[in-house]
Design a protein around this motif. Structure first.
Motif, short mmCIF file in Angstrom:
data_model
loop_
_atom_site.label_atom_id
_atom_site.label_comp_id
_atom_site.label_asym_id
_atom_site.label_seq_id
_atom_site.Cartn_x
_atom_site.Cartn_y
_atom_site.Cartn_z
N ASP A 217 0.83 -1.21 0.00
CA ASP A 217 0.00 0.00 0.00
C ASP A 217 0.86 1.26 0.00
O ASP A 217 0.51 2.26 -0.63
CB ASP A 217 -0.99 -0.01 1.17
N THR A 218 2.00 1.21 0.68
CA THR A 218 2.93 2.36 0.67
C THR A 218 3.48 2.58 -0.73
O THR A 218 3.54 3.71 -1.22
CB THR A 218 4.08 2.11 1.65
N ARG A 220 2.15 1.66 -3.57
CA ARG A 220 1.09 2.13 -4.47
C ARG A 220 0.88 3.64 -4.35
O ARG A 220 0.67 4.33 -5.35
CB ARG A 220 -0.22 1.41 -4.17
N SER A 221 0.94 4.14 -3.12
CA SER A 221 0.75 5.58 -2.94
C SER A 221 1.93 6.37 -3.49
O SER A 221 1.75 7.49 -4.00
CB SER A 221 0.55 5.90 -1.45
N LEU A 222 3.12 5.78 -3.43
CA LEU A 222 4.31 6.47 -3.97
C LEU A 222 4.38 6.38 -5.49
O LEU A 222 4.87 7.31 -6.15
CB LEU A 222 5.58 5.84 -3.37
N HIS A 223 3.89 5.25 -6.04
CA HIS A 223 4.04 4.99 -7.48
C HIS A 223 2.72 4.48 -8.07
O HIS A 223 2.62 3.31 -8.47
CB HIS A 223 5.16 3.97 -7.70
N PRO A 224 1.69 5.33 -8.14
CA PRO A 224 0.39 4.88 -8.65
C PRO A 224 0.41 4.46 -10.11
O PRO A 224 -0.50 3.78 -10.57
CB PRO A 224 -0.49 6.12 -8.44
N ASP A 225 1.47 4.81 -10.84
CA ASP A 225 1.55 4.48 -12.26
C ASP A 225 2.18 3.12 -12.53
O ASP A 225 2.22 2.67 -13.68
CB ASP A 225 2.36 5.55 -13.00
N LEU A 229 2.26 -3.12 -9.22
CA LEU A 229 1.83 -2.93 -7.84
C LEU A 229 0.32 -3.05 -7.71
O LEU A 229 -0.19 -3.34 -6.62
CB LEU A 229 2.30 -1.57 -7.32
N ARG A 230 -0.40 -2.84 -8.79
CA ARG A 230 -1.86 -2.96 -8.75
C ARG A 230 -2.30 -4.42 -8.82
O ARG A 230 -3.47 -4.74 -8.56
CB ARG A 230 -2.49 -2.17 -9.90
N GLU A 231 -1.39 -5.30 -9.19
CA GLU A 231 -1.75 -6.70 -9.44
C GLU A 231 -1.43 -7.63 -8.27
O GLU A 231 -1.78 -8.81 -8.31
CB GLU A 231 -1.00 -7.19 -10.69
N ILE A 232 -0.76 -7.12 -7.24
CA ILE A 232 -0.33 -7.99 -6.15
C ILE A 232 -1.05 -7.64 -4.86
O ILE A 232 -1.47 -6.50 -4.64
CB ILE A 232 1.20 -7.92 -5.94
N ALA A 233 -1.17 -8.63 -3.99
CA ALA A 233 -1.90 -8.47 -2.73
C ALA A 233 -1.08 -7.67 -1.72
O ALA A 233 0.14 -7.55 -1.82
CB ALA A 233 -2.24 -9.84 -2.16
N GLU A 234 -1.79 -7.16 -0.72
CA GLU A 234 -1.16 -6.31 0.30
C GLU A 234 -0.02 -7.02 1.02
O GLU A 234 0.97 -6.41 1.38
CB GLU A 234 -2.20 -5.86 1.32
#
Length: 275
Positions: A217-218, A220-225, A229-234
């Motif tokens: 989650d950290t 994702r917030s740093l690198h939303p592009d 990171l959007r494909e893997i679980a927390e």
């Protein structure tokens, strides 16, 4: 010494971790930036867990990882939620398949970077400390495998942190009985297929590098592009000898004399000392 990585999280093709990152483990086999040796070409191994299997699959060979077509074939077709990968630079024992990591016993896997100093002098005493029922399973001649079977002897299956601490204490006591000032250098990964433990410790308190990935989650917030990171679980984590790339905020150094555990109920980090 060696380089290794351990992955736990969303099921993924091994290729995505072993080959695709800018400074992947395959790249490190030729161009290590933080290891004792730049080149780690004395063999390699991968081990992974598959659904409905009681023990992990392990593939090891003595050639360099960078040119092995079988490894590339495996990495492009095997999906796993927990796997180990290791590239070897021998510290003196033979370059042979049974000396390549990871090592396996039952459902457990183990891999190591470092060395027992003056192992050739300590080897007999340490071997005699291995449970006689386990000793026939020791196949190779490395200090790394000896450490694994000592930890199994000392309760790894019931208490992994305690067993590794007792193993480290035994190695240090044995070494000092033989006049070795700094007997142990280790980063170790060990897993039972559910939980993953990683240890960073040396007698001299100057241990080889070890890093863990930041929370998803950290990142994702740093690198939303970043699509990956959007494909893997927390709960996805990587533990590596050196970072696989230079993504800002992605990597954190494991502190000296520390161990951590990646587990379903939440990750933890604790101080480590030999027992």
């Amino acid at each position: 010494m060696c380089r290794w990585l351990a992955y736990s999280g969303t099921p993924i093709l091994l290729d995505n971790i072993l080959y695709k990152p800018a400074h992947s483990l395959i790249d490190q086999s030729l161009h290590s930036k933080m290891g004792v040796e730049t080149t780690n070409g004395d063999g390699f191994g991968v081990g992974w867990y598959a659904p409905a299997k009681d023990s992990p699959a392990v593939v090891r060979d003595i050639g360099p990882a960078w040119s092995d077509r079988n490894l590339q074939e495996i990495a492009g077709h095997v999906v796993s939620s927990l796997f180990f990968a290791h590239i070897r630079a021998s510290t003196g024992t033979a370059v042979q398949q049974t000396n390549c990591h990871p090592f396996r016993h039952g459902r457990w896997m183990w891999m190591h970077n470092g060395a027992i100093a003056e192992f050739h002098r300590l080897r007999r005493d340490l071997a005699l400390a291995v449970d006689p029922a386990l000793f026939p399973h020791v196949e190779g001649s490395t200090d790394s495998e000896m450490m694994f079977y000592l930890a199994l002897t000392l309760g790894l299956e019931e208490d992994p942190p305690g067993a590794v601490a007792r193993m480290a204490g035994l190695v240090e006591r044995t070494g000092r009985e033989h006049g070795v000032e700094f007997p142990l250098q280790m980063t170790v990964a060990v897993t039972d297929g559910v939980r993953l433990w990683a240890f960073r410790y040396s007698s001299q308190k100057e241990t080889r590098s070890l890093f863990y990935s930041s929370r998803v989650d950290t990142l994702r917030s740093l690198h939303p592009d970043v699509a990956f990171l959007r494909e893997i679980a927390e709960g996805t984590r990587l533990i590596v000898s050196e970072p696989l790339g230079n993504l800002p905020g992605a990597w954190n150094a494991v502190p000296e004399s520390t161990y951590g555990v990646v587990q379903p109920e939440g990750d933890e980090m604790h101080t480590f000392a030999p027992a």
